[in-house]
Design an enzyme around this catalytic site. Structure first.
Site, PDB file in Angstrom:
ATOM      1  N   GLY A   1      -6.520  60.697  14.023  1.00 16.06           N
ATOM      2  CA  GLY A   1      -7.182  61.762  14.785  1.00 16.06           C
ATOM      3  C   GLY A   1      -8.664  61.748  14.465  1.00 16.06           C
ATOM      4  O   GLY A   1      -9.236  60.690  14.199  1.00 16.06           O
ATOM      5  N   ARG A   2      -9.260  62.925  14.468  1.00 19.66           N
ATOM      6  CA  ARG A   2     -10.711  63.014  14.245  1.00 19.66           C
ATOM      7  C   ARG A   2     -11.088  62.493  12.867  1.00 19.66           C
ATOM      8  O   ARG A   2     -12.020  61.696  12.720  1.00 19.66           O
ATOM      9  CB  ARG A   2     -11.171  64.467  14.321  1.00 19.66           C
ATOM     10  CG  ARG A   2     -10.905  65.159  15.625  1.00 19.66           C
ATOM     11  CD  ARG A   2     -11.417  66.587  15.479  1.00 19.66           C
ATOM     12  NE  ARG A   2     -11.072  67.423  16.600  1.00 19.66           N
ATOM     13  CZ  ARG A   2      -9.923  68.084  16.710  1.00 19.66           C
ATOM     14  NH1 ARG A   2      -8.996  67.995  15.771  1.00 19.66           N
ATOM     15  NH2 ARG A   2      -9.687  68.836  17.775  1.00 19.66           N
TER      16      ARG A   2
ATOM     17  N   ILE B   1      -5.762  63.102   1.530  1.00 18.89           N
ATOM     18  CA  ILE B   1      -6.705  64.209   1.714  1.00 18.89           C
ATOM     19  C   ILE B   1      -6.195  65.110   2.839  1.00 18.89           C
ATOM     20  O   ILE B   1      -6.928  65.955   3.357  1.00 18.89           O
ATOM     21  CB  ILE B   1      -8.138  63.729   2.071  1.00 18.89           C
ATOM     22  CG1 ILE B   1      -8.097  62.657   3.146  1.00 18.89           C
ATOM     23  CG2 ILE B   1      -8.877  63.245   0.850  1.00 18.89           C
ATOM     24  CD1 ILE B   1      -8.676  63.060   4.414  1.00 18.89           C
TER      25      ILE B   1
ATOM     26  N   GLU C   1       0.680  73.641  -4.114  1.00 16.21           N
ATOM     27  CA  GLU C   1      -0.646  73.941  -4.680  1.00 16.21           C
ATOM     28  C   GLU C   1      -0.768  75.420  -5.020  1.00 16.21           C
ATOM     29  O   GLU C   1      -0.220  76.237  -4.278  1.00 16.21           O
ATOM     30  CB  GLU C   1      -1.716  73.683  -3.604  1.00 16.21           C
ATOM     31  CG  GLU C   1      -2.219  72.305  -3.491  1.00 16.21           C
ATOM     32  CD  GLU C   1      -3.134  72.144  -2.297  1.00 16.21           C
ATOM     33  OE1 GLU C   1      -3.033  71.091  -1.667  1.00 16.21           O
ATOM     34  OE2 GLU C   1      -3.931  73.050  -1.960  1.00 16.21           O
TER      35      GLU C   1
ATOM     36  N   ARG D   1       1.162  58.724  15.917  1.00 17.91           N
ATOM     37  CA  ARG D   1       2.224  59.034  16.872  1.00 17.91           C
ATOM     38  C   ARG D   1       2.034  58.238  18.161  1.00 17.91           C
ATOM     39  O   ARG D   1       2.965  57.761  18.771  1.00 17.91           O
ATOM     40  CB  ARG D   1       2.186  60.527  17.225  1.00 17.91           C
ATOM     41  CG  ARG D   1       3.119  61.361  16.387  1.00 17.91           C
ATOM     42  CD  ARG D   1       2.976  62.792  16.756  1.00 17.91           C
ATOM     43  NE  ARG D   1       1.552  63.159  16.834  1.00 17.91           N
ATOM     44  CZ  ARG D   1       1.103  64.379  17.031  1.00 17.91           C
ATOM     45  NH1 ARG D   1       1.950  65.367  17.193  1.00 17.91           N
ATOM     46  NH2 ARG D   1      -0.182  64.639  17.077  1.00 17.91           N
TER      47      ARG D   1
ATOM     48  N   ARG E   1      -2.504  66.886   3.523  1.00 18.67           N
ATOM     49  CA  ARG E   1      -1.778  68.083   3.088  1.00 18.67           C
ATOM     50  C   ARG E   1      -0.774  67.711   2.026  1.00 18.67           C
ATOM     51  O   ARG E   1      -0.179  66.625   2.087  1.00 18.67           O
ATOM     52  CB  ARG E   1      -0.974  68.689   4.253  1.00 18.67           C
ATOM     53  CG  ARG E   1      -1.654  69.752   5.036  1.00 18.67           C
ATOM     54  CD  ARG E   1      -1.909  71.042   4.229  1.00 18.67           C
ATOM     55  NE  ARG E   1      -2.681  71.977   5.002  1.00 18.67           N
ATOM     56  CZ  ARG E   1      -4.014  71.989   5.107  1.00 18.67           C
ATOM     57  NH1 ARG E   1      -4.751  71.109   4.450  1.00 18.67           N
ATOM     58  NH2 ARG E   1      -4.624  72.888   5.861  1.00 18.67           N
TER      59      ARG E   1
ATOM     60  N   HIS F   1      -8.302  70.264  -3.911  1.00 19.91           N
ATOM     61  CA  HIS F   1      -8.420  70.590  -2.478  1.00 19.91           C
ATOM     62  C   HIS F   1      -9.874  70.929  -2.094  1.00 19.91           C
ATOM     63  O   HIS F   1     -10.163  72.037  -1.636  1.00 19.91           O
ATOM     64  CB  HIS F   1      -7.467  71.740  -2.116  1.00 19.91           C
ATOM     65  CG  HIS F   1      -7.120  71.776  -0.656  1.00 19.91           C
ATOM     66  ND1 HIS F   1      -5.907  72.176  -0.175  1.00 19.91           N
ATOM     67  CD2 HIS F   1      -7.846  71.463   0.452  1.00 19.91           C
ATOM     68  CE1 HIS F   1      -5.895  72.114   1.141  1.00 19.91           C
ATOM     69  NE2 HIS F   1      -7.075  71.679   1.543  1.00 19.91           N
ATOM     70  N   ILE F   2     -10.741  69.950  -2.316  1.00 18.49           N
ATOM     71  CA  ILE F   2     -12.169  70.155  -2.013  1.00 18.49           C
ATOM     72  C   ILE F   2     -12.648  69.239  -0.893  1.00 18.49           C
ATOM     73  O   ILE F   2     -13.849  69.000  -0.740  1.00 18.49           O
ATOM     74  CB  ILE F   2     -13.052  69.948  -3.272  1.00 18.49           C
ATOM     75  CG1 ILE F   2     -12.824  68.552  -3.893  1.00 18.49           C
ATOM     76  CG2 ILE F   2     -12.794  71.042  -4.304  1.00 18.49           C
ATOM     77  CD1 ILE F   2     -13.852  68.188  -4.971  1.00 18.49           C
TER      78      ILE F   2
END
Ligand code: 8YV
Length: 321
Positions: free
Chosen positions: A157-158, A236, A267, A179, A238, A285-286
């Site tokens: 994706g992006r 990076i 988390e 996908r 989830r 998670h930065i």
């Protein structure tokens, strides 16, 4: 004067964003950044029309049930797996998120973790700080090459595309699985391959796909077994996309060489096995944590809320139905 709608903001937000929101809403914001239990959140949102959350806040049927006046949930994140969209749809609650503004910062973070893990930055720094550096040796902390290696990107994706764009400078072969085929694959110079082939051929694998039931444990025992023993894995995206326990075992047993993780199952309570695993770089998670990216996210989350309050379409809506 018409009463302004009530908005609850669950985290401390930047003063300039708070000021914008206060022009449109009666805002209750968690500027002290206190830890609120689910119960406390339900009590605070009970008379609110609008809610500004982040990815670590669960917006489920119980929360929605406790907020009968709620009309909009705006999340300061691109991911929205923490929001029960079906429950929102059933209650006519609109949802907004923050795509685009964090794409480049998050792609930079993927590369930060990839380079740090492949070149054993954390491990060698710990060794140095422990006072163990007495002598230089040819075979100390040998890592994996990035230049002209093969990069596998799962999820194009992006953010996946932004990761691929950066690979050009390293003259990498870029494989991707997704996908569906990405319309920009020629521009990115990326080859679409089945996921198992990607795992077997890539020197480095970067995960950039959204979390859902379908992507839960996309990387588990079976997939780790397909990877090269010299490979690096970066997540990076989830927590939950990787089986953290299986990853820790694979690193421990040398079945893959390195991993860079910014996100985790459960988390912020990490699986302790990850802390002890060799070849691992861990960040809290930065991924989107640059000033411009985080201000951009908070502003876009605010823009979604303000547009809704003014009866305009959201600039970044999430389709709930
Ligand atoms: C957020 C993220 O910083 O946007 C997302 O989905 O994971 C991060 O960029 C974090 O989740 C806070 O909402």
């Amino acid at each position: 004067m018409v009463a302004r709608p009530k908005l609850l903001v669950t985290r401390r937000i930047f003063p300039e964003v708070l000021e914008r929101l206060e022009a449109h809403f009666e805002v209750a914001s968690n500027q002290d950044d206190e830890e609120w239990s689910a119960e406390a959140l339900r009590a605070r949102v009970s008379d609110c029309e609008a809610l500004f959350v982040v990815a670590s806040d669960r917006v489920d049927a119980a929360l929605l049930g406790a907020a009968p006046k709620l009309r909009i949930v705006s999340t300061g994140s691109v991911g929205y797996n923490h929001i029960d969209l079906a429950a929102c749809s059933a209650r006519g609650v609109v949802v907004g998120n923050t795509p685009d503004v964090l794409t480049e910062a998050t792609a930079d973070m993927a590369w930060t973790l990839l380079m740090a893990a492949a070149r054993r930055v954390s491990e060698s720094e710990r060794w140095l700080r422990d006072g163990q550096w007495k002598r230089w040796a040819f075979d100390q902390f040998l890592g994996a090459d990035l230049f002209r290696s093969t990069l596998g990107i799962i999820g194009m994706g992006r953010i996946g595309s932004a990761v691929a764009r950066r690979a050009r400078g390293f003259e990498m072969t870029v494989l991707y699985s997704n996908r569906s085929r990405a319309a920009n694959e020629a521009e990115l110079g990326a080859q679409f391959v089945p996921r198992d082939e990607l795992l077997a051929r890539a020197d480095h694998v970067v995960l950039v796909l959204p979390y859902s039931q379908a992507t839960h444990h996309t990387i588990g025992e079976r997939e780790l077994a397909l990877m090269k023993p010299t490979a690096t894995l970066v997540n990076i995206a989830r927590g939950g996309i990787v089986d953290d326990a299986a990853l820790a075992r694979a690193l421990e047993e040398g079945r893959i060489a390195a991993a860079g993780l910014d996100v985790y199952e459960n988390e912020p309570a990490l699986n302790p096995a990850l802390l002890d695993a060799p070849g691992i770089v861990l960040t809290p998670h930065i991924g989107s944590a640059t000033r411009s990216s985080r201000v951009g996210m908070a502003m876009l989350a605010a823009d979604n809320l303000i547009a809704f309050a003014e009866g305009r379409p959201l600039p970044a809506p999430v389709r709930v139905g």
